[in-house]
Design an enzyme around this catalytic site. Sequence first.
Site, PDB file in Angstrom:
ATOM      1  N   PHE A   1     -11.584  -6.578   0.516  1.00  0.00           N
ATOM      2  CA  PHE A   1     -10.484  -6.661   1.496  1.00  0.00           C
ATOM      3  C   PHE A   1     -11.102  -6.363   2.852  1.00  0.00           C
ATOM      4  CE2 PHE A   1      -6.060  -6.240   2.736  1.00  0.00           C
ATOM      5  CZ  PHE A   1      -6.045  -5.273   3.730  1.00  0.00           C
TER       6      PHE A   1
ATOM      7  N   LEU B   1     -10.580  -6.058   6.663  1.00  0.00           N
ATOM      8  CA  LEU B   1      -9.714  -5.958   7.838  1.00  0.00           C
ATOM      9  C   LEU B   1     -10.380  -5.182   8.969  1.00  0.00           C
ATOM     10  CD1 LEU B   1      -6.862  -6.263   9.156  1.00  0.00           C
ATOM     11  CD2 LEU B   1      -6.151  -4.273   7.875  1.00  0.00           C
ATOM     12  N   THR B   2     -10.951  -4.026   8.644  1.00  0.00           N
ATOM     13  CA  THR B   2     -11.433  -3.088   9.665  1.00  0.00           C
ATOM     14  C   THR B   2     -12.561  -3.643  10.525  1.00  0.00           C
ATOM     15  OG1 THR B   2     -10.861  -1.332   8.136  1.00  0.00           O
ATOM     16  CG2 THR B   2     -12.265  -0.727   9.976  1.00  0.00           C
TER      17      THR B   2
ATOM     18  N   SER C   1      -6.630   1.799  12.513  1.00  0.00           N
ATOM     19  CA  SER C   1      -5.198   1.860  12.249  1.00  0.00           C
ATOM     20  C   SER C   1      -4.479   0.711  12.951  1.00  0.00           C
ATOM     21  CB  SER C   1      -4.631   3.188  12.776  1.00  0.00           C
ATOM     22  OG  SER C   1      -5.029   4.244  11.948  1.00  0.00           O
TER      23      SER C   1
ATOM     24  N   TRP D   1     -17.407  -1.192   7.449  1.00  0.00           N
ATOM     25  CA  TRP D   1     -16.921  -0.288   6.411  1.00  0.00           C
ATOM     26  C   TRP D   1     -16.140  -1.012   5.325  1.00  0.00           C
ATOM     27  CZ3 TRP D   1     -14.527   3.299  10.626  1.00  0.00           C
ATOM     28  CH2 TRP D   1     -15.571   3.889  11.354  1.00  0.00           C
TER      29      TRP D   1
ATOM     30  N   PHE E   1      -8.346   6.151   4.713  1.00  0.00           N
ATOM     31  CA  PHE E   1      -8.236   4.694   4.537  1.00  0.00           C
ATOM     32  C   PHE E   1      -6.906   4.283   3.938  1.00  0.00           C
ATOM     33  CE2 PHE E   1     -11.050   4.903   0.437  1.00  0.00           C
ATOM     34  CZ  PHE E   1     -10.015   5.452  -0.291  1.00  0.00           C
ATOM     35  N   GLU E   2      -6.729   2.967   3.929  1.00  0.00           N
ATOM     36  CA  GLU E   2      -5.498   2.379   3.387  1.00  0.00           C
ATOM     37  C   GLU E   2      -4.246   2.942   4.053  1.00  0.00           C
ATOM     38  OE1 GLU E   2      -5.138   1.408  -0.714  1.00  0.00           O
ATOM     39  OE2 GLU E   2      -7.294   1.434  -1.044  1.00  0.00           O
ATOM     40  N   GLY E   3      -4.378   3.266   5.315  1.00  0.00           N
ATOM     41  CA  GLY E   3      -3.222   3.835   6.010  1.00  0.00           C
ATOM     42  C   GLY E   3      -3.468   5.302   6.274  1.00  0.00           C
TER      43      GLY E   3
ATOM     44  N   ASP F   1      -1.902  10.159   9.667  1.00  0.00           N
ATOM     45  CA  ASP F   1      -1.216  10.345  10.942  1.00  0.00           C
ATOM     46  C   ASP F   1      -0.486   9.088  11.378  1.00  0.00           C
ATOM     47  OD1 ASP F   1      -4.233  11.291  10.778  1.00  0.00           O
ATOM     48  OD2 ASP F   1      -3.003  12.954  11.501  1.00  0.00           O
TER      49      ASP F   1
END
Lengths: 632, 254
Positions: free
Chosen positions: A194, A196-197, A203, A229, A441-443, A446
């Site tokens: 996956f 995305l980062t 975030s 990452w 990770f994954e959300g 905070d």
Amino acid sequence: MLKWRLNSSQLYRCYRYATINRYFLTSTGVKSVQPTPSVKPRQSSILGPEHSFALGIFNNKINIKQIFPFPDALNDESKDTVKLVLNSFGRYFDQVHDAERNDVNESLDQDAFQTFKQLGGLGLLAPEEYGGFGLLRTQYARLIELFGSHDLSFSITIGAHQSIGYKGIILFGTEQQKQKYLPLLSSGEKVAAFCLTEPTAGSDANSVKTTAVLDDDGKHYTLNGNKIWITNGGLADVMVVFAQVPRSKDDSEHTRNALTAFIVERDFGGLTSGPPEKKMGLKSSNTTSLYFDNVKIPVENVLGKEGEGFKVAMNILNNGRFALSALMTGFTRMLLSKAIQHVNQRQQFGHKLIQFQSIQEKIADMAMSHYAIETMAFLVSNNMDRGIENLQLEAAIGKIFTTETAWNCCDECIQILGGAGFMRDNHIERFMRDVRVYRIFEGATDTLKQFIASTGIRSAAKMMTQRHLAMKQSQSNSAILMDDDSLNHSASLPNGDELLEEVASPLRHSALKLVQQIEDFGSVVEHLLFKYGKSIANQQFLLTRIANASIDLYVMAAVLSRATSAINEQLPTADHEQLLATTFVAKGCERVKGNLTSIMNPESLKSFDAFSQIANEVSRNEDISTTRPIGF
Amino acid sequence: MALRVLVGCKRVIDYAVKVRVKPDKTGVVTDGVKHSINPFDEIAIEEAVRLKEKKIASEVVAISCGPKQCQETLRTALAMGADRAIHVEVPEPQSHTLEPLGVAKIFSKLAKEEDAGLIIVGKQAIDDDCNQTGQITAALLDWPQGTFASEITVEGEHMKVIREIDGGLETIKVKMPAVVSADLRLNEPRYATLPNIMKAKKKKIDVKTPADLGVDIAPRTEVLSVEDPPVRQAGSKVEDVTELVGKLKSHGFV
């Protein structure tokens, strides 16, 4: 069309707030599972978001239908399958898998991984018609609970592959995409990731800079950019990559970017992965950067539609959150076992550790934490299996609560074990190094807290505006019957009767306390809306505390439901569960009170200003801004 | 050669569970406790499946006697490669009084009904440690037996069995049909992979009762009480042999 005049600038602010650009919201509900014979028939009456407990408490509503009775979506046959599967994987972890060696070598033993693939471990979630085992969420949760008690690093390798990796193809893939990729991914012949980062996008998923430009022939996109990452970055052959498709109607400066998800194969060429990152934990998991240099993606490989990238990403992550809760369940179970073993035999000062109150408090805390974490994991997974779609709040609450609580549990376990907890031989230190990133990770905790609070408050603003509109309407047309619940309610107290009826009688006192806190919570939310209106979105000091309170309220309700089932079914552990539940609720209510008080108390608000001031001063100074006691 | 192999699978408390005695001393706690297939029976199933893979056996039938949950045990056997299963249903609490004699009668009846050529059972169950069922079954059927088998080789109408005995290994030749009881080193059982577990869902489990088979399973023994083993007393150290002999004499051992 009714024209209404605002008679209160405060209500106007609510209305404006409710309609501003919904950054997080849109339709990011959890995708539903197709009905299968393995799940008991759905109760269609409780599926909609109007029955969400988490959302309801922001609106002075106590919606218990998605929590009471505690759901049990699997039929006997599904449970039998899980038991069989647990046996096999249990044996794998006992006899084949060596988490410690993988950690020391910073790599995954390939022979063991091969055995795991043969067992079917990489195809748990894909539907059967695509070569997978089509496990339901609850089955998957029970299975990976086992993984969480053995190896939190390996759990991420396989989670990144299926729980968030090819999950995207399961949720959004076309028939051709599913046929093409899922069989190979289920068998483990190919591994997924996956992606995305990026350096500028953690975030803030929308600030992704990787671009995918549609070629003139309209047959390919050209992908350029890089990701960091990425779990399985070095191993994966099939990646779900999120990139911006620039869209401009003309050659104007203003290009709108449409975040889009793509299925990218390493074989497309132009894709390189960096060396494995050196990390605090998750050492056996391969984490790398990815570089895209004019990678050609066929247009058939768009996942979902152009511009739906954010929705795809959020859905995938939402869908996977229950799995993290399940891992934390197994993890804390293991921690509690280790702690119990230790305090039952270790003696100091002439007594076994278990006889000391300070140890008893820690053990009790761990026991309650495990109970609550397990409750959350299985509440969310069962609800997903029942077909409830809009669970993004609940999934977020689950993720935050279980990862944060498990971290504290781990810390306490090491403390209980003392020096032994610090030693590699006992393995707890490895788990602690592995679990730290679960809060990130994954959300990140905070960010998710802000999401929960702002979603809830926005919903409250909308409801209040609707009530205002309805009241205005009825005032101008007295023939309209005022039997709308929301009208009669006005800013009234939530109705706790249903909750009080549903809980088992030994828990009624706890339920009363909970209802009281929910009432207070609702008032505070209203107060904040009146006071701040739209600008509540920036009041993170307050939103964090709102989120904390909402998380505690939800988990308390869940725990009461589970204990109620235990009591009603006369389980042999019913008494102990009752004790855990009532004690948990007592502590939880104290925490909620604390959070709400600090929002309402003028002294706290001054402190919040002070926090900002302190932070700004050291930031401006780019350093600590005090003088050393000895002057230098 | 159409060899049908019957394999006995007992559902027992899992080996890793810490067993607790019931407060009324009538037995051990089984409610809510993890159960699994008897490890020696798993070895038996593995051996039967291997015989099938070598094309010596044509069909492997797993059998379990006990309450409804025995079907889980049978599913494990099916996932390992058994072709079908028979569940002889004995509900609780009757199942707790089922003895090797009763089980052996059931197996011998089924062996005749199913026209079996080989019965493999685990050498003993880890809950009662009886080590009798295989032997009694052979006697009831008047079949030869190869017990404590650590290796079996089928050679036409005979079978060579290497047995684990106190003095080492003993090799015997038995004429089929025969009963074999599996010992630890016979083989290492395979994992039930998910693909096989899914396939096993489609395999048949027939349910019968002891009455259907005309078998009397009433117990011949009665359990008077079940207690924890006595707590081990601390030992004492002695300085020399003289003191040792003195202590032995004073305790009446010499």
